[in-house]
Design an enzyme around this catalytic site. Sequence first.
Site, mmCIF file in Angstrom:
data_model
loop_
_atom_site.group_PDB
_atom_site.id
_atom_site.type_symbol
_atom_site.label_atom_id
_atom_site.label_comp_id
_atom_site.label_asym_id
_atom_site.label_seq_id
_atom_site.Cartn_x
_atom_site.Cartn_y
_atom_site.Cartn_z
ATOM 1 N N ASP A 357 -7.672 -14.631 -0.259
ATOM 2 C CA ASP A 357 -6.849 -13.931 0.692
ATOM 3 C C ASP A 357 -5.405 -14.336 0.637
ATOM 4 O O ASP A 357 -5.006 -15.401 1.057
ATOM 5 C CB ASP A 357 -7.447 -14.016 2.085
ATOM 6 C CG ASP A 357 -8.595 -13.061 2.129
ATOM 7 O OD1 ASP A 357 -8.319 -11.860 2.121
ATOM 8 O OD2 ASP A 357 -9.731 -13.509 2.074
ATOM 9 N N THR A 358 -4.673 -13.435 0.113
ATOM 10 C CA THR A 358 -3.293 -13.664 -0.213
ATOM 11 C C THR A 358 -2.604 -12.342 -0.030
ATOM 12 O O THR A 358 -3.222 -11.307 -0.157
ATOM 13 C CB THR A 358 -3.198 -14.071 -1.704
ATOM 14 O OG1 THR A 358 -4.155 -15.074 -1.963
ATOM 15 C CG2 THR A 358 -1.847 -14.552 -2.081
ATOM 16 N N VAL A 359 -1.322 -12.378 0.328
ATOM 17 C CA VAL A 359 -0.571 -11.141 0.266
ATOM 18 C C VAL A 359 0.510 -11.305 -0.770
ATOM 19 O O VAL A 359 1.035 -12.386 -0.964
ATOM 20 C CB VAL A 359 0.079 -10.750 1.601
ATOM 21 C CG1 VAL A 359 -0.986 -10.440 2.614
ATOM 22 C CG2 VAL A 359 1.022 -11.808 2.103
ATOM 23 N N MET A 445 -2.416 -9.935 -5.837
ATOM 24 C CA MET A 445 -3.002 -11.078 -5.144
ATOM 25 C C MET A 445 -4.483 -11.155 -5.464
ATOM 26 O O MET A 445 -5.046 -10.279 -6.097
ATOM 27 C CB MET A 445 -2.761 -11.010 -3.637
ATOM 28 C CG MET A 445 -3.139 -9.727 -2.960
ATOM 29 S SD MET A 445 -4.866 -9.276 -3.066
ATOM 30 C CE MET A 445 -5.525 -10.257 -1.750
#
Length: 563
Positions: A357-359, A445
């Site tokens: 979980d990354t933007v 991402m």
Amino acid sequence: MDTHLTFSSRRSPVVCLHGCVASSQPLASSVGLDILKRGGNAADAAVAVAAALAVTEPSSTGPGGDAFCLFYNSSTGEVTGINGSGRSPKAQTLDFLEGRGYTAEAPPSPFDALNITVPGAPACWCDTVQLFGNHKLSLREVLSGAVELAEVGFPVAEVAAHHWANWVAALRDAGRELGGDLLIDGHAPKCGQVFRNPALAQTLKELGELGKPAFYQGRVAQAIVDVINQNGGVMTLDDLSSHDSEVITPISTDYKGVCLWEPPPNSQGLAALLLLNILENFPLKALDHNSPDYIHVLVEAVRLTLADALRYLSDPEHVTIPLETLLDKSYSQQRAQLISMDRAMEDLEPGLMTGSDTVYFCVIDSQGNACSFVNSTYMGFGSGLVPKDCGFSLQNRGASFTLRRNHVNCVAGGKRPYHTIIPALLTEPATESQKPRLLAALGVMGAFMQPQGHVQVLLNMLEFGMNPQQALDAPRVYVAYDNKTDQWSVNLEEGVDQQVAEELRRRGHKVNWPITGHKRSQFGRGQIITVGDWWSSSVRQADHPSVLWAGSDPRGDGCAHGY
Ligand SMILES: *[C@@H]1O[C@H](CO)[C@@H](O)[C@H](O)[C@H]1NC(C)=O
Ligand SMILES: *[C@@H]1O[C@H](CO)[C@@H](O)[C@H](O)[C@H]1NC(C)=O
Ligand SMILES: *[C@@H]1O[C@H](CO)[C@@H](O)[C@H](O)[C@H]1NC(C)=O
Ligand SMILES: CC(=O)N[C@H]1CO[C@H](CO)[C@@H](O)[C@@H]1O
Ligand SMILES: CC(=O)N[C@H]1CO[C@H](CO)[C@@H](O)[C@@H]1O
């Protein structure tokens, strides 16, 4: 819950002249565009977007996570960046963990408070504005859009709502309730439901007024230490106040007339460069996009680079990385020779567990500066622990440490963990006479998908002539390693032909096909802005080299926006 997600709309690339923002949330893209129009530059807008994403997509990112950025200075042609990754608590040594009864076979759970490292994002935001911003707007003004979204509230977008609910359930299964500031009456907000986060508004306001001390000392720092200690962790006020981000010198490689820039280790940017270096040895264009031969070569190259990346990438202060050897093109030639066209390789070295979980987002401004920015809390809401009255959750980056003695990622006090997050920039190769022109800011991402994703979307443009939106729309391949079964698998997204899947199986790959609906999130979410249409095979370097072309990933909620 509605798990159905279809991909039926078509998007044109966004084209504009003066400035452009692409992110995974439309409201965050608007906030960034606003900063550009008010005179801020790409770096100012990137931080505004980062903060707005922390509000609108908290299951992907927030002030409790880490951040990295790369910045292209249009007047010098230089690429620099900031390392905003935090360290493990100093007291958290291997001996300490073994004293608590943990071993490599029985480590703390991923959501354990012992897996929380110092959040690096807030310092990274402040330093980005300070070092790369144009100082026309104050940090308070830069953060004001995010503060307003948090204070007034915003309707939660579809994909964000889905992941929000999933992570709340995952935490619950692990025996942890997500902190109430991130819930409405104990539940994740639904798509379209208006969510307010006054505690986060306050935290961001204080950060805007006072800068780093507002986060790393005082009320917020105390609340972080309190919630960690109440849950069995050992982070101290000193661990927080001694944190600082670092200016980094990015690493790069040339590929057929372009130069790809990535952050240096301990990020996995190195993996993207190694991957391109290996792929350079194959006639990709002639193999055809997403053909069995193309995907086979890609998969084998990914496996070779991930094996290297996992062996060599850790905190460079704690291990020596043979960077020059690895990046030498002759090394990649040797690696490329291990690939056989008709059979998948056996016996490759393993990996670590992944989070995703990354933007990622990127901004190019009217002066031609670019800021490529990424941040995350690692696995959804990270540890799920929310410091009192702060409005954000704390990351669990420590989950990529191992308790195996002598392993490069072995836990140690004050060590930075293996990092899966990377932004990227593309320029012309540097020459003696001329500063390298910016060609693109891009990123995808999603944990170990990132280097694979960077390279796939880049090749879509460079080798197959797609525009940035088409490059993101095209079905992707994800090569995964499963520690439990010690097996590599090749996940093919819906849209790849069934015959291709069958042919890859015949060559010995374990293939999952087709991956559909929300499961497509494993292919990551990318954003791309290019300067000019250099990717177009028909109009080579056309009349308008300064037109910005942008695309935003259909797998996310977002959009590109320009003026
Ligand atoms: C990190 O992610 C959060 C949440 O999306 C976002 O608000 C914040 O701006 C990001 N920080 C950086 C430095 O990118
Ligand atoms: C770009 O570099 C020049 C020369 O070092 C510097 O004066 C300028 O402030 C930089 N621009 C930005 C936006 O950082
Ligand atoms: C982060 O900073 C450390 C210095 O403390 C440095 O050794 C490391 O290379 C940096 N990581 C990245 C990704 O730039
Ligand atoms: C620092 C630390 O204790 N990290 C642990 C976090 O959780 C993972 C996965 O459970 C362990 O392997 C780490 O050692
Ligand atoms: C190949 C490999 O790394 N296997 C590891 C998978 O994880 C278990 C513990 O969860 C280890 O014992 C294995 O060595």
